[in-house]
Design a protein around this motif. Structure first.
Motif, PDB file in Angstrom:
ATOM      1  N   MET A 168     -10.445   6.267  -7.295  1.00 12.61           N
ATOM      2  CA  MET A 168      -9.045   5.761  -6.650  1.00 12.61           C
ATOM      3  C   MET A 168      -8.465   6.858  -5.797  1.00 12.61           C
ATOM      4  O   MET A 168      -7.855   6.570  -5.010  1.00 12.61           O
ATOM      5  CB  MET A 168      -8.171   5.004  -7.853  1.00 12.61           C
ATOM      6  CG  MET A 168      -8.801   3.911  -8.319  1.00 12.61           C
ATOM      7  SD  MET A 168      -7.697   3.316  -9.796  1.00 12.61           S
ATOM      8  CE  MET A 168      -6.477   2.325  -8.859  1.00 12.61           C
ATOM      9  N   ARG A 169      -8.500   7.890  -6.576  1.00 15.22           N
ATOM     10  CA  ARG A 169      -7.880   9.238  -5.918  1.00 15.22           C
ATOM     11  C   ARG A 169      -8.625   9.500  -4.326  1.00 15.22           C
ATOM     12  O   ARG A 169      -8.025   9.673  -3.628  1.00 15.22           O
ATOM     13  CB  ARG A 169      -8.016  10.340  -6.767  1.00 15.22           C
ATOM     14  CG  ARG A 169      -7.146  11.734  -6.060  1.00 15.22           C
ATOM     15  CD  ARG A 169      -6.677  12.587  -6.936  1.00 15.22           C
ATOM     16  NE  ARG A 169      -6.345  12.429  -8.374  1.00 15.22           N
ATOM     17  CZ  ARG A 169      -4.971  11.714  -8.677  1.00 15.22           C
ATOM     18  NH1 ARG A 169      -4.227  11.167  -7.697  1.00 15.22           N
ATOM     19  NH2 ARG A 169      -4.780  11.597  -9.896  1.00 15.22           N
ATOM     20  N   GLU A 170     -10.044   9.325  -4.425  1.00 10.71           N
ATOM     21  CA  GLU A 170     -10.709   9.497  -3.408  1.00 10.71           C
ATOM     22  C   GLU A 170     -10.335   8.742  -2.356  1.00 10.71           C
ATOM     23  O   GLU A 170      -9.935   8.968  -1.139  1.00 10.71           O
ATOM     24  CB  GLU A 170     -12.239   9.487  -3.563  1.00 10.71           C
ATOM     25  CG  GLU A 170     -13.040   9.733  -2.346  1.00 10.71           C
ATOM     26  CD  GLU A 170     -14.547   9.831  -2.889  1.00 10.71           C
ATOM     27  OE1 GLU A 170     -15.359   9.716  -1.814  1.00 10.71           O
ATOM     28  OE2 GLU A 170     -15.037   9.590  -4.029  1.00 10.71           O
ATOM     29  N   ASP A 227       0.502  12.829  -7.645  1.00 14.50           N
ATOM     30  CA  ASP A 227       1.779  12.420  -8.431  1.00 14.50           C
ATOM     31  C   ASP A 227       1.570  11.125  -9.369  1.00 14.50           C
ATOM     32  O   ASP A 227       2.565  11.211 -10.347  1.00 14.50           O
ATOM     33  CB  ASP A 227       2.908  12.237  -7.320  1.00 14.50           C
ATOM     34  CG  ASP A 227       3.423  13.541  -6.564  1.00 14.50           C
ATOM     35  OD1 ASP A 227       2.935  14.489  -6.676  1.00 14.50           O
ATOM     36  OD2 ASP A 227       4.144  13.058  -5.677  1.00 14.50           O
ATOM     37  N   GLN A 228       0.363  10.572  -9.188  1.00 12.11           N
ATOM     38  CA  GLN A 228       0.104   9.387  -9.851  1.00 12.11           C
ATOM     39  C   GLN A 228      -1.166   9.697 -10.540  1.00 12.11           C
ATOM     40  O   GLN A 228      -2.008   9.985  -9.889  1.00 12.11           O
ATOM     41  CB  GLN A 228       0.582   8.215  -9.371  1.00 12.11           C
ATOM     42  CG  GLN A 228       0.548   6.896  -9.991  1.00 12.11           C
ATOM     43  CD  GLN A 228       0.874   5.796  -9.206  1.00 12.11           C
ATOM     44  OE1 GLN A 228       1.726   5.898  -8.344  1.00 12.11           O
ATOM     45  NE2 GLN A 228       0.086   4.757  -9.245  1.00 12.11           N
ATOM     46  N   MET A 246       0.940  -1.317  -0.020  1.00 13.54           N
ATOM     47  CA  MET A 246      -0.047  -0.004  -0.037  1.00 13.54           C
ATOM     48  C   MET A 246       0.931   1.239   0.075  1.00 13.54           C
ATOM     49  O   MET A 246       0.467   2.198  -0.645  1.00 13.54           O
ATOM     50  CB  MET A 246      -0.947  -0.003   1.431  1.00 13.54           C
ATOM     51  CG  MET A 246      -1.982  -1.056   1.318  1.00 13.54           C
ATOM     52  SD  MET A 246      -2.878  -1.321   0.082  1.00 13.54           S
ATOM     53  CE  MET A 246      -4.388  -0.346   0.624  1.00 13.54           C
ATOM     54  N   GLU A 247       2.064   1.209   0.721  1.00 12.50           N
ATOM     55  CA  GLU A 247       2.745   2.454   1.045  1.00 12.50           C
ATOM     56  C   GLU A 247       3.534   2.934  -0.294  1.00 12.50           C
ATOM     57  O   GLU A 247       3.814   4.012  -0.780  1.00 12.50           O
ATOM     58  CB  GLU A 247       3.950   1.897   1.955  1.00 12.50           C
ATOM     59  CG  GLU A 247       5.046   3.004   2.192  1.00 12.50           C
ATOM     60  CD  GLU A 247       5.937   2.569   3.229  1.00 12.50           C
ATOM     61  OE1 GLU A 247       6.193   3.405   3.955  1.00 12.50           O
ATOM     62  OE2 GLU A 247       6.569   1.497   3.034  1.00 12.50           O
ATOM     63  N   ARG A 248       3.814   1.771  -1.331  1.00 11.25           N
ATOM     64  CA  ARG A 248       4.527   2.079  -2.435  1.00 11.25           C
ATOM     65  C   ARG A 248       3.622   2.800  -3.463  1.00 11.25           C
ATOM     66  O   ARG A 248       4.299   3.465  -4.295  1.00 11.25           O
ATOM     67  CB  ARG A 248       4.667   0.531  -3.008  1.00 11.25           C
ATOM     68  CG  ARG A 248       5.624   0.507  -4.340  1.00 11.25           C
ATOM     69  CD  ARG A 248       6.075  -0.803  -4.793  1.00 11.25           C
ATOM     70  NE  ARG A 248       4.648  -1.893  -4.904  1.00 11.25           N
ATOM     71  CZ  ARG A 248       4.558  -2.706  -4.249  1.00 11.25           C
ATOM     72  NH1 ARG A 248       5.426  -3.409  -3.399  1.00 11.25           N
ATOM     73  NH2 ARG A 248       3.348  -3.594  -4.467  1.00 11.25           N
ATOM     74  N   ASP A 249       2.325   2.798  -3.455  1.00  5.30           N
ATOM     75  CA  ASP A 249       1.627   3.349  -4.679  1.00  5.30           C
ATOM     76  C   ASP A 249       0.678   4.487  -4.137  1.00  5.30           C
ATOM     77  O   ASP A 249       0.447   5.637  -4.676  1.00  5.30           O
ATOM     78  CB  ASP A 249       0.813   2.608  -5.542  1.00  5.30           C
ATOM     79  CG  ASP A 249       1.740   1.624  -6.159  1.00  5.30           C
ATOM     80  OD1 ASP A 249       2.761   2.257  -6.792  1.00  5.30           O
ATOM     81  OD2 ASP A 249       1.404   0.305  -6.144  1.00  5.30           O
ATOM     82  N   TRP A 250      -0.049   4.404  -2.882  1.00  2.00           N
ATOM     83  CA  TRP A 250      -1.312   5.193  -2.681  1.00  2.00           C
ATOM     84  C   TRP A 250      -0.815   6.355  -2.025  1.00  2.00           C
ATOM     85  O   TRP A 250      -1.615   7.442  -2.406  1.00  2.00           O
ATOM     86  CB  TRP A 250      -2.105   4.376  -1.635  1.00  2.00           C
ATOM     87  CG  TRP A 250      -2.684   3.266  -2.139  1.00  2.00           C
ATOM     88  CD1 TRP A 250      -2.492   1.825  -1.726  1.00  2.00           C
ATOM     89  CD2 TRP A 250      -3.810   3.345  -3.240  1.00  2.00           C
ATOM     90  NE1 TRP A 250      -3.352   1.273  -2.489  1.00  2.00           N
ATOM     91  CE2 TRP A 250      -4.052   2.020  -3.385  1.00  2.00           C
ATOM     92  CE3 TRP A 250      -4.426   4.259  -3.930  1.00  2.00           C
ATOM     93  CZ2 TRP A 250      -4.999   1.646  -4.483  1.00  2.00           C
ATOM     94  CZ3 TRP A 250      -5.352   4.063  -4.743  1.00  2.00           C
ATOM     95  CH2 TRP A 250      -5.774   2.766  -5.206  1.00  2.00           C
ATOM     96  N   PRO A 251       0.102   6.678  -1.489  1.00  2.00           N
ATOM     97  CA  PRO A 251       0.718   7.866  -0.768  1.00  2.00           C
ATOM     98  C   PRO A 251       0.912   8.859  -2.112  1.00  2.00           C
ATOM     99  O   PRO A 251       0.373  10.214  -2.420  1.00  2.00           O
ATOM    100  CB  PRO A 251       2.144   7.954  -0.187  1.00  2.00           C
ATOM    101  CG  PRO A 251       1.824   6.664   0.244  1.00  2.00           C
ATOM    102  CD  PRO A 251       1.225   5.711  -0.672  1.00  2.00           C
ATOM    103  N   ALA A 252       1.645   8.269  -3.426  1.00  2.00           N
ATOM    104  CA  ALA A 252       1.663   9.069  -4.645  1.00  2.00           C
ATOM    105  C   ALA A 252       0.228   9.523  -5.202  1.00  2.00           C
ATOM    106  O   ALA A 252       0.134  10.571  -5.863  1.00  2.00           O
ATOM    107  CB  ALA A 252       2.620   8.478  -5.526  1.00  2.00           C
ATOM    108  N   VAL A 253      -0.834   8.575  -5.359  1.00  2.00           N
ATOM    109  CA  VAL A 253      -1.900   8.743  -5.527  1.00  2.00           C
ATOM    110  C   VAL A 253      -2.445   9.796  -4.949  1.00  2.00           C
ATOM    111  O   VAL A 253      -3.238  10.802  -5.442  1.00  2.00           O
ATOM    112  CB  VAL A 253      -2.660   7.663  -5.832  1.00  2.00           C
ATOM    113  CG1 VAL A 253      -4.228   7.654  -6.208  1.00  2.00           C
ATOM    114  CG2 VAL A 253      -2.425   6.576  -6.773  1.00  2.00           C
ATOM    115  N   ALA A 254      -2.634   9.973  -3.913  1.00  2.00           N
ATOM    116  CA  ALA A 254      -3.350  10.917  -2.993  1.00  2.00           C
ATOM    117  C   ALA A 254      -2.506  12.374  -3.166  1.00  2.00           C
ATOM    118  O   ALA A 254      -3.207  13.363  -3.204  1.00  2.00           O
ATOM    119  CB  ALA A 254      -3.068  10.474  -1.442  1.00  2.00           C
ATOM    120  N   ARG A 255      -1.292  12.289  -3.359  1.00  2.00           N
ATOM    121  CA  ARG A 255      -0.753  13.623  -3.663  1.00  2.00           C
ATOM    122  C   ARG A 255      -1.026  14.168  -5.104  1.00  2.00           C
ATOM    123  O   ARG A 255      -0.617  15.320  -5.209  1.00  2.00           O
ATOM    124  CB  ARG A 255       0.791  13.432  -3.458  1.00  2.00           C
ATOM    125  CG  ARG A 255       1.415  13.426  -1.970  1.00  2.00           C
ATOM    126  CD  ARG A 255       2.838  13.595  -1.944  1.00  2.00           C
ATOM    127  NE  ARG A 255       3.526  12.480  -3.030  1.00  2.00           N
ATOM    128  CZ  ARG A 255       4.218  11.511  -2.489  1.00  2.00           C
ATOM    129  NH1 ARG A 255       3.622  11.089  -1.235  1.00  2.00           N
ATOM    130  NH2 ARG A 255       4.630  10.641  -3.595  1.00  2.00           N
TER     131      ARG A 255
END
Length: 185
Positions: A69-71, A62-63, A51-60
């Motif tokens: 998915m962003r929500e 950056d991805q 989860m740490e690998r992708d979701w923080p970048a989506v939240a910011r």
């Protein structure tokens, strides 16, 4: 004391590989609602790292990601996240906390301190917590797929059969079915 709810995507043949489910807007909305209903997330180290690998970048932002998915990612960023690990001690993702020591004691303390409940999303950890009789309910999203590989739900087994009572079943447009069970007492 809050409930510990185990929730995971699972195929008809029991596969819990996160890449095998249907990842559409309705699925993400389902898991966003579950997350919103609870006070904290609980994972094992492997799930946390995934989860740490992708979701923080989506939240910011950056991805690239669809709105659902962003929500999910933004809400996950804000949610308290607890991680059980005997091999890793540092969890730098926002609102992440380590549960160390005795598993039963640590998870029971988390349940006691989280009246809105805890959402468990790790298969291997769920097996251990089920062995300790700490899971209060199950919310599986069953996908209409047979994939023929693992990992599978409760792959390492349980000491005895768990009888469950159906609380609800809700079909999604994709053919997946949201199943809610509680242990039969």
């Amino acid at each position: 004391m809050g409930l510990l709810t185990f929730s995971i995507n699972v195929t008809l043949d029991g596969c819990v590989d996160h890449q095998e489910g249907i990842a559409d807007n309705e699925t993400h909305a389902f898991f966003t609602r579950l997350m919103d209903e609870c006070g904290a997330m609980l994972w094992g180290r492997v799930t946390y790292e995934m989860m740490e690998r992708d979701w923080p970048a989506v939240a910011r932002g950056d991805q690239e990601a669809p709105p659902a998915m962003r929500e999910w990612a933004v809400r996950l960023e804000a949610k308290p996240k607890y991680v059980v690990s005997s091999t890793r001690k540092d969890f730098p993702w926002t609102n992440s906390h380590h549960i160390a020591g005795d598993l039963r004691t640590g998870v029971q303390k988390l349940k006691d301190a989280t009246p809105a409940g805890v959402l468990l999303g790790s298969g291997k950890l769920a097996t251990e917590l089920d062995r300790l009789d700490l899971i209060d309910e199950y919310k599986f999203l069953v996908h209409p797929r047979i994939v023929g590989h693992g990992p599978t739900l409760y792959q390492s087994g349980l000491p005895s059969t768990r009888r469950l009572e159906l609380v609800s079943a809700k079909p999604l447009r994709s053919g997946a079915v949201a199943m809610h069970y509680r242990p039969a007492r």
